[in-house]
Structure formats: structure tokens, C-alpha cells
Scaffold this motif. Structure first.
Motif, PDB file in Angstrom:
ATOM      1  N   ALA A  73      19.823 -18.829   6.978  1.00  0.00           N
ATOM      2  CA  ALA A  73      19.948 -20.102   6.283  1.00  0.00           C
ATOM      3  C   ALA A  73      19.931 -20.127   4.901  1.00  0.00           C
ATOM      4  O   ALA A  73      19.538 -18.885   4.279  1.00  0.00           O
ATOM      5  CB  ALA A  73      18.448 -21.092   6.629  1.00  0.00           C
ATOM      6  N   ARG A  74      20.595 -21.083   4.218  1.00  0.00           N
ATOM      7  CA  ARG A  74      20.514 -21.117   2.748  1.00  0.00           C
ATOM      8  C   ARG A  74      20.411 -22.399   2.164  1.00  0.00           C
ATOM      9  O   ARG A  74      20.704 -23.493   2.984  1.00  0.00           O
ATOM     10  CB  ARG A  74      21.817 -20.238   2.070  1.00  0.00           C
ATOM     11  CG  ARG A  74      23.350 -21.195   2.823  1.00  0.00           C
ATOM     12  CD  ARG A  74      23.954 -22.440   2.356  1.00  0.00           C
ATOM     13  NE  ARG A  74      24.002 -22.316   0.834  1.00  0.00           N
ATOM     14  CZ  ARG A  74      25.010 -21.910   0.186  1.00  0.00           C
ATOM     15  NH1 ARG A  74      26.232 -22.043   1.075  1.00  0.00           N
ATOM     16  NH2 ARG A  74      25.098 -21.850  -1.150  1.00  0.00           N
ATOM     17  N   TYR A  75      19.983 -22.575   0.885  1.00  0.00           N
ATOM     18  CA  TYR A  75      20.032 -23.997   0.106  1.00  0.00           C
ATOM     19  C   TYR A  75      21.212 -23.814  -0.644  1.00  0.00           C
ATOM     20  O   TYR A  75      21.953 -23.139  -0.994  1.00  0.00           O
ATOM     21  CB  TYR A  75      18.618 -23.901  -0.717  1.00  0.00           C
ATOM     22  CG  TYR A  75      17.297 -24.006   0.196  1.00  0.00           C
ATOM     23  CD1 TYR A  75      17.289 -24.036   1.550  1.00  0.00           C
ATOM     24  CD2 TYR A  75      16.152 -23.726  -0.493  1.00  0.00           C
ATOM     25  CE1 TYR A  75      16.213 -24.010   2.074  1.00  0.00           C
ATOM     26  CE2 TYR A  75      15.181 -23.695   0.024  1.00  0.00           C
ATOM     27  CZ  TYR A  75      15.016 -23.995   1.200  1.00  0.00           C
ATOM     28  OH  TYR A  75      13.525 -23.955   1.909  1.00  0.00           O
ATOM     29  N   LYS A  76      21.552 -25.245  -0.996  1.00  0.00           N
ATOM     30  CA  LYS A  76      22.667 -25.536  -1.946  1.00  0.00           C
ATOM     31  C   LYS A  76      22.267 -26.801  -2.422  1.00  0.00           C
ATOM     32  O   LYS A  76      21.646 -27.787  -2.036  1.00  0.00           O
ATOM     33  CB  LYS A  76      23.946 -25.724  -1.117  1.00  0.00           C
ATOM     34  CG  LYS A  76      24.125 -26.763  -0.036  1.00  0.00           C
ATOM     35  CD  LYS A  76      25.395 -26.564   0.863  1.00  0.00           C
ATOM     36  CE  LYS A  76      26.737 -26.653  -0.178  1.00  0.00           C
ATOM     37  NZ  LYS A  76      27.993 -26.466   0.621  1.00  0.00           N
ATOM     38  N   ASN A  77      22.921 -27.019  -3.763  1.00  0.00           N
ATOM     39  CA  ASN A  77      22.764 -28.182  -4.247  1.00  0.00           C
ATOM     40  C   ASN A  77      24.014 -28.927  -4.036  1.00  0.00           C
ATOM     41  O   ASN A  77      25.127 -28.843  -4.144  1.00  0.00           O
ATOM     42  CB  ASN A  77      22.997 -27.976  -6.027  1.00  0.00           C
ATOM     43  CG  ASN A  77      22.532 -29.099  -6.939  1.00  0.00           C
ATOM     44  OD1 ASN A  77      22.987 -30.291  -6.426  1.00  0.00           O
ATOM     45  ND2 ASN A  77      21.754 -28.874  -7.961  1.00  0.00           N
ATOM     46  N   LYS A  78      23.606 -30.370  -3.444  1.00  0.00           N
ATOM     47  CA  LYS A  78      24.672 -31.205  -3.141  1.00  0.00           C
ATOM     48  C   LYS A  78      25.704 -31.726  -4.108  1.00  0.00           C
ATOM     49  O   LYS A  78      26.601 -32.469  -3.919  1.00  0.00           O
ATOM     50  CB  LYS A  78      23.887 -32.326  -2.205  1.00  0.00           C
ATOM     51  CG  LYS A  78      23.188 -31.906  -1.004  1.00  0.00           C
ATOM     52  CD  LYS A  78      22.713 -33.425  -0.089  1.00  0.00           C
ATOM     53  CE  LYS A  78      21.466 -33.814  -0.672  1.00  0.00           C
ATOM     54  NZ  LYS A  78      21.014 -34.725   0.038  1.00  0.00           N
TER      55      LYS A  78
END
Length: 199
Positions: free
Chosen positions: A192-197
């Protein structure tokens, strides 16, 4: 080619606390027995959050505050946090409640069908190339002795020539062969990873 988060984020995750070097948060800091036993998912989530948000992450107290907040959303069940989609949904609820412009996406290893290594490696490479660390769930460590089974850790770099990933796990930092894990694991897992929309 080596894919990695940048030195600024490596430095943000790395700190000497007491007499130990820590690579992100440590689930051993949680106050309750249950949290210390099964808080690896929320701890890993706090590492990813620290790399996408300007929240201070220098002291043990600052790290533990984020870990406690994450625990309320990235919460293990009776068998721990053993599905990568639960990590993602909990993270996204955390972002939504705080009106943060982030999202969590994931790549799943189901129990019944192992994906191709090229597809899973591409997910990892894409995240790291965008300067985002990767949360890694394994329920079976396969042939990787340094990797604890039924555990979440943070991937901060990956060499697609050698398939070596660098892992941050509390006070431990080690390299492992991600392809060897892929070939020898016998249970589900994922990334899993996070990203800025907004970017």
C-alpha cells in the motif's frame, strides 16, 4: 535502477531515541499490550503519513501521537490487520475525517492466486519514484529469515536489478530479496502507498 524515497524523508524517519536508532515508529512504544502485539499496521501507516504530511516526526512523543491516531482507523481485528484493503480503507477514513488531500491505494496478493512479480514490483517502483514509501504486508515470510511473518513493514528503496528492497521496521533496518519472498511466500499479503490527490 534503484528507486528510493529521498534523503530528506529518510532523515525524517530516522532518529536516535535513547540509545537506539529508530527507522520510523516502533510498535513497542504503544502503551497497551494489544497495541504492542498487533500495532505494526498502524505503526507502518504512521511512517507513510510522516512522509506525505508536514506533521513533526522527530521525537518519540511526536511519533507515538501519530501512531495512536492511526490506531483508531488502521485497527487490527482478531487476527491482526491481515488484509491490505483494510489498511487502505482505514487510512482513507483517517484522511476523510481530517479533510486531508491524501489517498491510499494498494496492490493485493490474494490467498488463491499469486500475482506476477513484475506487476507487484511495478507498484513498489511507481510509489518510490514518486517519493512515497511502501507499506508491505506479509503473512508468510517464505525464505526471508529476517522478515517476521504476519507483519507490516516499510519499504524505502528497491533495486530492480537485484530485486533487493530496503526495509524499515522499528529499530531494525535490513535488505531483503523481494523476488525471493514473492516466489516462496505461501499466504496472502500486499503493498500500500499514500499519495496526494492534488499532485
Amino acid at each position: 535502477m534503484v528507486y528510493s524515497i529521498d534523503n530528506e524523508k529518510i532523515k525524517k524517519l530516522t532518529a536516535t531515541i535513547g540509545n537506539k536508532i529508530y527507522y520510523g515508529g516502533s510498535q513497542s512504544w504503544y502503551p497497551s499490550f494489544l497495541q504492542r502485539l498487533s500495532g505494526c499496521g498502524a505503526t507502518t501507516a504512521s511512517n507513510l503519513f510522516a512522509c506525505i504530511d508536514p506533521t513533526p516526526f522527530a521525537t518519540k512523543e511526536q511519533r507515538l501521537e501519530i501512531m495512536q491516531n492511526m490506531w483508531l482507523f488502521v485497527t487490527p481485528g482478531i487476527y491482526g490487520l491481515d488484509h491490505v484493503e483494510d489498511f487502505a480503507s482505514g487510512s482513507n477514513k483517517f484522511f476523510e475525517e481530517r479533510s486531508l488531500p491524501y489517498e491510499c491505494t494498494y496492490f493485493k496478493y490474494p490467498d488463491d492466486k499469486k500475482p506476477s512479480f513484475d506487476d507487484s514490483a511495478q507498484f513498489v517502483k511507481t510509489a518510490l519514484s514518486e517519493n512515497c514509501p511502501v507499506a508491505f504486508l506479509n503473512l508468510s515470510n517464505g525464505a526471508i529469515e529476517l522478515l517476521e511473518s504476519h507483519h507490516w513493514v516499510t519499504i524505502v528503496s528497491f533495486d530492480d536489478g537485484t530485486n533487493i528492497a530496503t526495509i524499515f521496521d522499528g529499530s531494525q533496518k535490513f535488505d531483503m530479496d523481494l523476488k525471493l519472498w514473492h516466489d516462496t511466500t505461501i499466504r496472502r499479503g500486499g503493498f500500500a502507498r499514500y499519495k496526494n490527490k492534488k499532485t
